[in-house]
Every structure is written in structure tokens, then in C-alpha cells.
Design a protein around this motif. Sequence first.
Motif, short mmCIF file in Angstrom:
data_model
loop_
_atom_site.label_atom_id
_atom_site.label_comp_id
_atom_site.label_asym_id
_atom_site.label_seq_id
_atom_site.Cartn_x
_atom_site.Cartn_y
_atom_site.Cartn_z
N ASP A 100 0.80 -1.22 0.00
CA ASP A 100 0.00 0.00 0.00
C ASP A 100 0.83 1.28 0.00
O ASP A 100 0.34 2.34 -0.39
CB ASP A 100 -0.94 0.00 1.21
CG ASP A 100 -1.93 -1.15 1.17
OD1 ASP A 100 -2.62 -1.28 0.16
OD2 ASP A 100 -1.98 -1.92 2.14
N LEU A 101 2.07 1.19 0.45
CA LEU A 101 2.95 2.35 0.50
C LEU A 101 4.12 2.13 -0.45
O LEU A 101 4.54 0.99 -0.69
CB LEU A 101 3.47 2.56 1.92
CG LEU A 101 2.41 2.72 3.02
CD1 LEU A 101 3.08 2.81 4.38
CD2 LEU A 101 1.55 3.95 2.75
N THR A 127 -4.87 -3.21 -6.69
CA THR A 127 -5.96 -2.43 -7.27
C THR A 127 -5.57 -1.90 -8.65
O THR A 127 -6.44 -1.70 -9.51
CB THR A 127 -6.36 -1.28 -6.34
OG1 THR A 127 -6.45 -1.77 -5.00
CG2 THR A 127 -7.72 -0.71 -6.73
N PHE A 128 -4.28 -1.68 -8.91
CA PHE A 128 -3.85 -1.29 -10.25
C PHE A 128 -4.07 -2.44 -11.23
O PHE A 128 -4.33 -2.21 -12.42
CB PHE A 128 -2.38 -0.86 -10.25
CG PHE A 128 -2.16 0.52 -9.72
CD1 PHE A 128 -2.48 1.63 -10.49
CD2 PHE A 128 -1.65 0.72 -8.45
CE1 PHE A 128 -2.28 2.92 -10.01
CE2 PHE A 128 -1.45 2.00 -7.95
CZ PHE A 128 -1.76 3.11 -8.73
N GLY A 148 -10.84 -6.58 1.63
CA GLY A 148 -10.69 -5.21 2.11
C GLY A 148 -11.24 -4.25 1.07
O GLY A 148 -11.98 -4.65 0.17
N ILE A 149 -10.86 -2.99 1.19
CA ILE A 149 -11.34 -1.98 0.24
C ILE A 149 -10.19 -1.03 -0.09
O ILE A 149 -9.36 -0.70 0.77
CB ILE A 149 -12.54 -1.21 0.83
CG1 ILE A 149 -13.19 -0.31 -0.23
CG2 ILE A 149 -12.17 -0.45 2.08
CD1 ILE A 149 -14.56 0.21 0.18
N ALA A 165 -4.71 3.09 2.59
CA ALA A 165 -5.35 1.76 2.67
C ALA A 165 -4.77 0.90 3.77
O ALA A 165 -4.52 -0.29 3.57
CB ALA A 165 -5.27 1.05 1.32
N LEU A 166 -4.58 1.48 4.95
CA LEU A 166 -4.05 0.74 6.08
C LEU A 166 -5.13 0.36 7.09
O LEU A 166 -4.86 0.12 8.25
CB LEU A 166 -2.96 1.56 6.77
CG LEU A 166 -1.79 1.98 5.88
CD1 LEU A 166 -0.78 2.80 6.67
CD2 LEU A 166 -1.11 0.77 5.24
N GLY A 167 -6.38 0.33 6.62
CA GLY A 167 -7.47 -0.06 7.49
C GLY A 167 -8.03 1.12 8.27
O GLY A 167 -7.99 2.27 7.82
N GLN A 168 -8.53 0.83 9.44
CA GLN A 168 -9.18 1.87 10.24
C GLN A 168 -8.23 3.01 10.57
O GLN A 168 -8.65 4.17 10.69
CB GLN A 168 -9.74 1.27 11.53
CG GLN A 168 -10.63 2.21 12.33
CD GLN A 168 -11.27 1.54 13.52
OE1 GLN A 168 -10.85 0.48 13.93
NE2 GLN A 168 -12.31 2.14 14.06
#
Length: 356
Positions: A100-101, A127-128, A148-149, A165-168
Motif C-alpha cells: 500500500d505504500l 488495485t492497479f 478489504g477496500i 489503505a491501512l485499514g481503520q
Amino acid sequence: MDHHQLEPDLTAAEGAEGAGPLAVLAIDAGNSKTDVAFVAADGRLLGTARGGGFAPQLTGPEAAVAALAPLVAAAAEQAGPALAPGAPVQHLQACLANADLPIEEERLERALAAHGWGRTVAVANDTFGLLRAGTDSPRGVAVVCGAGINCVGLLPDGRTARFPALGQLTGDWGGGGGLAAEAMWHATRAEDGRGPATALAGAIAAHFALPGANAVAAAMHLGELARERLHEVAPLIFDCAAAGDAAALALIDRQAEEISRLAWVALGRLELLDEPTPLVLGGGVLAAGHPLLLDNLTQRLHTLTPWAQPRIVTAPPVLGAALLGLDRLAADGLGGGPRAQQRLREAYGSPAAIAA
């Protein structure tokens, strides 16, 4: 003359001396499953394999990548003589969940390169891959709602729109795992009196053949039920919602809101709100086609992003990684062009994407 006729019909075995086979190793590693595929430069699907989820944030990038080795070996064995034994393929394209990073992508790219599976290696967030599977040009936005999303956007000049996109911790809500956890929250509170009654409590208890939702929670806490089975709760939400349960309907409504808001923000960042733009939707929650979610989402998108062109991708996510790999071959003049891409789409039963 048809431009497709100008494309070299390269096969996996035609690499330059010492260069390895002209093929792509595509890897799509998600939270719940991993797919690998070897694809020839002419788009033929040579070999595939599937395994479990990918969690470098828990095991570290080197261990997570090492766990892919049996899948790569199984897919290579299926490909047989189309691949030179032990030789790296021309390019390895990995689309990975939990990358995500930028620093995570870099670490995973180094870990993959160390295995020598491809002469060149590229890593992107999964997602890409979804975005590429749903488009035939580098322009659009994708929202994945699976375990997840997440959401990404891309322009031809290379500009992107991304979320941590690291969750909450970074404001994410939903996906199958998030929905299941929210359903458990409502169900357990309904049972002990802290919350209003909901059909989710009985549905969850019946699904796991336990006395109640609190008993399910205790069984997962004690290891008597695998925590991974929590995702089985998500489909129960749609069953209860279809019967009119207020808590379940509220969860679906919020999920539609989250998806539409992600799309709206990404399109806005790329200045695409006022022009027709592909909006690719995918992941298990969306691909399941639940009308309660899709109808709600369609209405929200019509209001927030009226120029967006939503499309749901149901093909295996590894298709996007493989198409990105063929893009790399095409850029290097090694095949991988439109004819190869169409052949690969047909192999996965996916219609041609609408060009942006």
C-alpha cells in the motif's frame, strides 16, 4: 492492413540468447488467495496455480515472497517445455495486496528480484491490476471491495490517485472483512442487550452451529474456529438485508457510500469528474452482484460522479497483472500487443475492455 498483422507472433521460447523465455510471470496476491500465471508473449496462457492469502505486513516481505515459490514451481511445471527450465522469464509483474505504500512496493520488488524468476520485475498494488483488467488504456479509476477496500486512479502522463489503505488507521471502512466484523458487532450487542435486535445474531449462530454470536466470537478468540472464517459472515448480511433487517440494510448502505466516495475523491484528484471516465469495480463483494448493494451504489454514483462509466470486472484478478506484463513486453518491442492481450482476455473468459 490490419495493425494486428504487424505484431510479431512471438512464442515463449524465442528470447534472445541468455535472455530467458519471452514470457511474463504474473502474480496477483490478495488477502484471501494468490494466483500465478505464465503467459507467452503472444498471449497464450501457459500455466497457472492458486494458493492462499498474502500477508507481508505480518510475515515480512522476504517470507511472504518465499511462500510464493511452490506456486511458481507448480505453474512452471504445468507450462512444461514452453519455458526453459530454471531460466528467468522476460518480465515478472506482481500486483499485490498489502503493498500500500511506496516503501512496501520497493521491499517486495527487491524480495521478488532476489528469486531470479524474471529478468525485470515490477510491483504494484493489486488495485492497479483491477484497473488494468477493466481498461485498455492507462486512464481511469478502480475501486476494489473484496476482503478489504481500496481505490486507485491513473492518467496517461503517469499521475496517480491513491489512498494509504491501512485499514481503520487511515479511514478505511468495509470490504468483506470489515463488513463481517461490523455484523458481529451488531449481533453480539443485540444478544447481550446493548443494542437493538437484529436477525444477524441468529443467522451467524446458525451458520456456525453455535448457540449465539457471542459463542462464535469466543470460539474464534480461543482458536476453536479459525479466524479466517470470519469472512463467511459477509454473505449473511445480504441474506438478512433481503429480509428487511435494519442493521444489515444500514451496513450495505454505508458500504455503497464508501465505494462511491472513494471513486468521487479519486476522480476529483485527477480532474476527471467532468468527462467520461472508466470506473472499474471489482473484488468479491462487488463481483457477487448483490442488487441491494449495486442498485444503491449506482444511484450514489449517478449523483456524485455522473460522468463516470462504471463497469464490474469478474475475471480473475491475475488477468490485470498479466496484461500489465504484456504491456511491458510491448513497450520493449517483444510482442505483447493488442492481439496478444485479446487472446489472453479470451483465455480468462473476459470480454475486451472499453478503451478510455
